[in-house]
Design an enzyme around this catalytic site. Structure first.
Site, PDB file in Angstrom:
ATOM      1  N   CYS A 114      -4.451  10.232  -9.240  1.00 23.61           N
ATOM      2  CA  CYS A 114      -5.502  10.670  -8.303  1.00 23.61           C
ATOM      3  C   CYS A 114      -5.639  12.187  -8.209  1.00 23.61           C
ATOM      4  O   CYS A 114      -6.641  12.690  -7.720  1.00 23.61           O
ATOM      5  CB  CYS A 114      -5.246  10.093  -6.922  1.00 23.61           C
ATOM      6  SG  CYS A 114      -5.282   8.309  -6.923  1.00 23.61           S
ATOM      7  N   HIS A 249      -8.972  14.321  -1.518  1.00 29.98           N
ATOM      8  CA  HIS A 249      -8.931  13.056  -2.256  1.00 29.98           C
ATOM      9  C   HIS A 249      -9.140  11.932  -1.245  1.00 29.98           C
ATOM     10  O   HIS A 249      -8.597  11.959  -0.137  1.00 29.98           O
ATOM     11  CB  HIS A 249      -7.580  12.900  -2.954  1.00 29.98           C
ATOM     12  CG  HIS A 249      -7.381  11.532  -3.523  1.00 29.98           C
ATOM     13  ND1 HIS A 249      -8.333  10.905  -4.294  1.00 29.98           N
ATOM     14  CD2 HIS A 249      -6.341  10.645  -3.423  1.00 29.98           C
ATOM     15  CE1 HIS A 249      -7.898   9.711  -4.648  1.00 29.98           C
ATOM     16  NE2 HIS A 249      -6.693   9.528  -4.125  1.00 29.98           N
ATOM     17  N   ASN A 279     -11.232   4.458  -2.950  1.00 31.99           N
ATOM     18  CA  ASN A 279     -10.452   5.450  -3.685  1.00 31.99           C
ATOM     19  C   ASN A 279     -10.814   5.346  -5.170  1.00 31.99           C
ATOM     20  O   ASN A 279     -10.481   4.371  -5.828  1.00 31.99           O
ATOM     21  CB  ASN A 279      -8.963   5.155  -3.453  1.00 31.99           C
ATOM     22  CG  ASN A 279      -8.038   6.082  -4.210  1.00 31.99           C
ATOM     23  OD1 ASN A 279      -8.469   6.849  -5.072  1.00 31.99           O
ATOM     24  ND2 ASN A 279      -6.756   6.017  -3.902  1.00 31.99           N
TER      25      ASN A 279
HETATM   26  N1  ACO Z   1      -5.211  -7.259   4.910  1.00 28.61           N
HETATM   27  C1  ACO Z   1      -4.453  -7.690   5.928  1.00 28.61           C
HETATM   28  N2  ACO Z   1      -3.152  -7.395   6.043  1.00 28.61           N
HETATM   29  C2  ACO Z   1      -2.597  -6.627   5.092  1.00 28.61           C
HETATM   30  C3  ACO Z   1      -3.326  -6.134   3.987  1.00 28.61           C
HETATM   31  C4  ACO Z   1      -4.684  -6.480   3.917  1.00 28.61           C
HETATM   32  N3  ACO Z   1      -5.489  -6.072   2.915  1.00 28.61           N
HETATM   33  N4  ACO Z   1      -2.527  -5.392   3.209  1.00 28.61           N
HETATM   34  C5  ACO Z   1      -1.308  -5.414   3.791  1.00 28.61           C
HETATM   35  N5  ACO Z   1      -1.360  -6.168   4.930  1.00 28.61           N
HETATM   36  C6  ACO Z   1      -0.266  -6.445   5.880  1.00 28.61           C
HETATM   37  C7  ACO Z   1       1.093  -6.290   5.257  1.00 28.61           C
HETATM   38  O1  ACO Z   1       1.494  -7.501   4.628  1.00 28.61           O
HETATM   39  C8  ACO Z   1       1.935  -5.986   6.489  1.00 28.61           C
HETATM   40  O2  ACO Z   1       2.205  -7.199   7.165  1.00 28.61           O
HETATM   41  P1  ACO Z   1       3.616  -7.437   7.914  1.00 28.61           P
HETATM   42  O3  ACO Z   1       3.671  -6.377   8.970  1.00 28.61           O
HETATM   43  O4  ACO Z   1       3.489  -8.821   8.424  1.00 28.61           O
HETATM   44  O5  ACO Z   1       4.654  -7.236   6.843  1.00 28.61           O
HETATM   45  C9  ACO Z   1       1.012  -5.170   7.386  1.00 28.61           C
HETATM   46  O6  ACO Z   1      -0.323  -5.460   6.921  1.00 28.61           O
HETATM   47  C10 ACO Z   1       1.243  -3.658   7.323  1.00 28.61           C
HETATM   48  O7  ACO Z   1       1.306  -3.244   5.937  1.00 28.61           O
HETATM   49  P2  ACO Z   1       1.467  -1.728   5.532  1.00 28.61           P
HETATM   50  O8  ACO Z   1       1.561  -1.652   4.041  1.00 28.61           O
HETATM   51  O9  ACO Z   1       2.581  -1.133   6.342  1.00 28.61           O
HETATM   52  O10 ACO Z   1       0.059  -1.141   6.036  1.00 28.61           O
HETATM   53  P3  ACO Z   1      -0.385   0.362   6.153  1.00 28.61           P
HETATM   54  O11 ACO Z   1      -0.826   0.629   7.525  1.00 28.61           O
HETATM   55  O12 ACO Z   1       0.629   1.307   5.552  1.00 28.61           O
HETATM   56  O13 ACO Z   1      -1.701   0.412   5.245  1.00 28.61           O
HETATM   57  C11 ACO Z   1      -2.331   1.209   3.044  1.00 28.61           C
HETATM   58  C12 ACO Z   1      -1.607   0.109   3.850  1.00 28.61           C
HETATM   59  C13 ACO Z   1      -3.769   1.209   3.454  1.00 28.61           C
HETATM   60  C14 ACO Z   1      -2.180   0.880   1.566  1.00 28.61           C
HETATM   61  C15 ACO Z   1      -1.708   2.598   3.364  1.00 28.61           C
HETATM   62  O14 ACO Z   1      -0.312   2.498   3.320  1.00 28.61           O
HETATM   63  C16 ACO Z   1      -2.149   3.704   2.403  1.00 28.61           C
HETATM   64  O15 ACO Z   1      -3.284   4.117   2.408  1.00 28.61           O
HETATM   65  N6  ACO Z   1      -1.200   4.266   1.625  1.00 28.61           N
HETATM   66  C17 ACO Z   1      -1.434   5.462   0.786  1.00 28.61           C
HETATM   67  C18 ACO Z   1      -2.234   5.184  -0.451  1.00 28.61           C
HETATM   68  C19 ACO Z   1      -2.334   6.451  -1.272  1.00 28.61           C
HETATM   69  O16 ACO Z   1      -2.557   7.541  -0.771  1.00 28.61           O
HETATM   70  N7  ACO Z   1      -2.109   6.353  -2.576  1.00 28.61           N
HETATM   71  C20 ACO Z   1      -2.075   7.564  -3.396  1.00 28.61           C
HETATM   72  C21 ACO Z   1      -3.231   7.707  -4.230  1.00 28.61           C
HETATM   73  S1  ACO Z   1      -3.528   6.284  -5.249  1.00 28.61           S
HETATM   74  C22 ACO Z   1      -3.192   6.738  -6.913  1.00 28.61           C
HETATM   75  O17 ACO Z   1      -2.637   7.749  -7.212  1.00 28.61           O
HETATM   76  C23 ACO Z   1      -3.545   5.731  -7.959  1.00 28.61           C
END
Ligand code: ACO
Length: 322
Positions: A114, A249, A279
């Site tokens: 990214c 980003h 993204n």
């Molecule tokens: N729908 C419903 N529930 C979900 C989903 C979904 N799509 N995805 C995960 N959950 C659940 C999980 O199973 C978890 O359930 P549990 O509490 O029962 O275990 C709960 O939601 C919380 O999951 P988290 O992963 O902790 O959720 P978070 O608030 O962290 O959001 C996200 C996830 C959106 C992916 C976030 O962590 C994020 O944006 N991370 C950074 C991404 C990023 O910047 N990547 C870098 C660039 S990408 C690249 O370089 C290719």
């Protein structure tokens, strides 16, 4: 006379097909409200089956060339940032060079996930400052939808397809003020996309899809982007209040809001495309930059901070006097 790289054109392309959160909730156990609240995304674009990183890059590139008012043949260097290249080789840069009917210029790809377009901008800046190139085309082009496991709700909600382009030219006036790029390969396990065709025997059964420990990536991203903002301001001896626009980003609104808070910026000074693009990896910063240039929000003379964080981990920023 000190050489500097100035933005003379920009372009962007988004595929026609829109995939909504509702559409995704028919594929995996999720909901529009969960996706929007946790990420800020409502829809993303999905490339058509005949589209590739190079075909999308060509459309964005032609827009940038037209805005700059130059001939494609004047370009000295093409750098394409992509993690979803058309082929392992030739590079998407070479494929694009041929599509643009440029006979003689250097063309290559950079792979920094990214952060790719910031890495491309930094390389372009060095080439221009050193006198090795006068006109450089940088592109971020990605078909993330083909690297996503559409049964994995933790990743398939996040990504979209598209291409962004910027044309840079040497000038003796201020343009790119500084770029800052970093890599730390120690975080491979938190975010990766295997290439099963060339994997070792023990890894050959892995699927070639994006695999991410989202919440751990999130924490590192917020801290790292905070640090790069400090580094960029200190290098240029500028204050937070000197920045007119933040072009981040587009990974997650909560990450972007944390960076804006660090800069004491209102969200009105942040270019956001996430809601309707998701993204788009290396394309996201250039797509957002292009959108705000074309709709007149970013004006000549303003100070713009571009930043990105991605797999590697890689991260970087570019401070530009537009
Ligand atoms: N729908 C419903 N529930 C979900 C989903 C979904 N799509 N995805 C995960 N959950 C659940 C999980 O199973 C978890 O359930 P549990 O509490 O029962 O275990 C709960 O939601 C919380 O999951 P988290 O992963 O902790 O959720 P978070 O608030 O962290 O959001 C996200 C996830 C959106 C992916 C976030 O962590 C994020 O944006 N991370 C950074 C991404 C990023 O910047 N990547 C870098 C660039 S990408 C690249 O370089 C290719």
């Amino acid at each position: 006379m000190k050489r500097c790289a100035r933005v003379i054109g920009s372009g962007g392309y988004l595929p026609e097909t829109i995939r909504t959160n509702e559409d995704i909730s028919k594929l995996v156990d999720t909901s529009d409200s969960w996706i929007f609240e946790r990420t800020g995304i409502k829809t993303r674009r999905i490339a058509g089956e005949n589209e590739t990183a190079a075909s999308m890059a060509e459309i964005a590139a032609r827009q940038a060339i037209e805005m700059a008012g130059i001939e494609a043949g004047e370009i000295d260097l093409i750098i394409v940032a992509t993690g979803s290249p058309d082929r392992v080789y030739p590079s998407t840069g070479c494929i694009l060079q041929h599509r643009l009917e440029i006979q003689q210029c250097v063309a290559f790809d950079v792979q920094a996930a990214c952060s790719g377009s910031i890495f491309a901008m930094s390389i372009a800046d060095q080439y221009i400052k050193s006198g090795a190139a006068d006109k450089v085309l940088i592109i971020g082009s990605e078909i993330c939808s083909r690297l996503v496991d559409w049964t994995d709700r933790s990743t398939c909600i996040l990504f979209g397809d598209g291409a962004g382009a910027v044309l840079l030219e040497s000038t003796d006036k201020p343009g790119i003020l500084s770029t800052h790029i970093h890599s730390d390969g120690g975080f491979e396990d938190l975010l990766y996309c295997p290439n099963p065709q060339v994997a070792t025997a023990s890894a050959k059964d892995e699927k070639g899809v994006i695999t991410m420990k989202g919440n751990e990536v999130f924490k590192v991203a917020v801290n790292t982007l905070g640090r790069i903002v400090d580094e960029t301001l200190a290098t240029n001896n500028l204050d937070k209040s000197d920045i007119d626009w933040l072009v981040p980003h587009q990974a997650n609104t909560r990450i972007i809001a944390a960076t804006a808070r660090k800069l004491k910026m209102s969200m009105d000074q942040v270019i956001l495309t996430l809601e309707n693009q998701g993204n788009t990896s290396s394309a996201s910063v250039l797509l957002a930059f292009n959108e705000a240039i074309r709709d007149g929000r970013i004006k000549r003379g303003q100070i713009v901070l571009l930043e990105a964080f991605g797999a590697g981990f890689t991260w970087g920023s570019a401070l530009i006097k537009y």
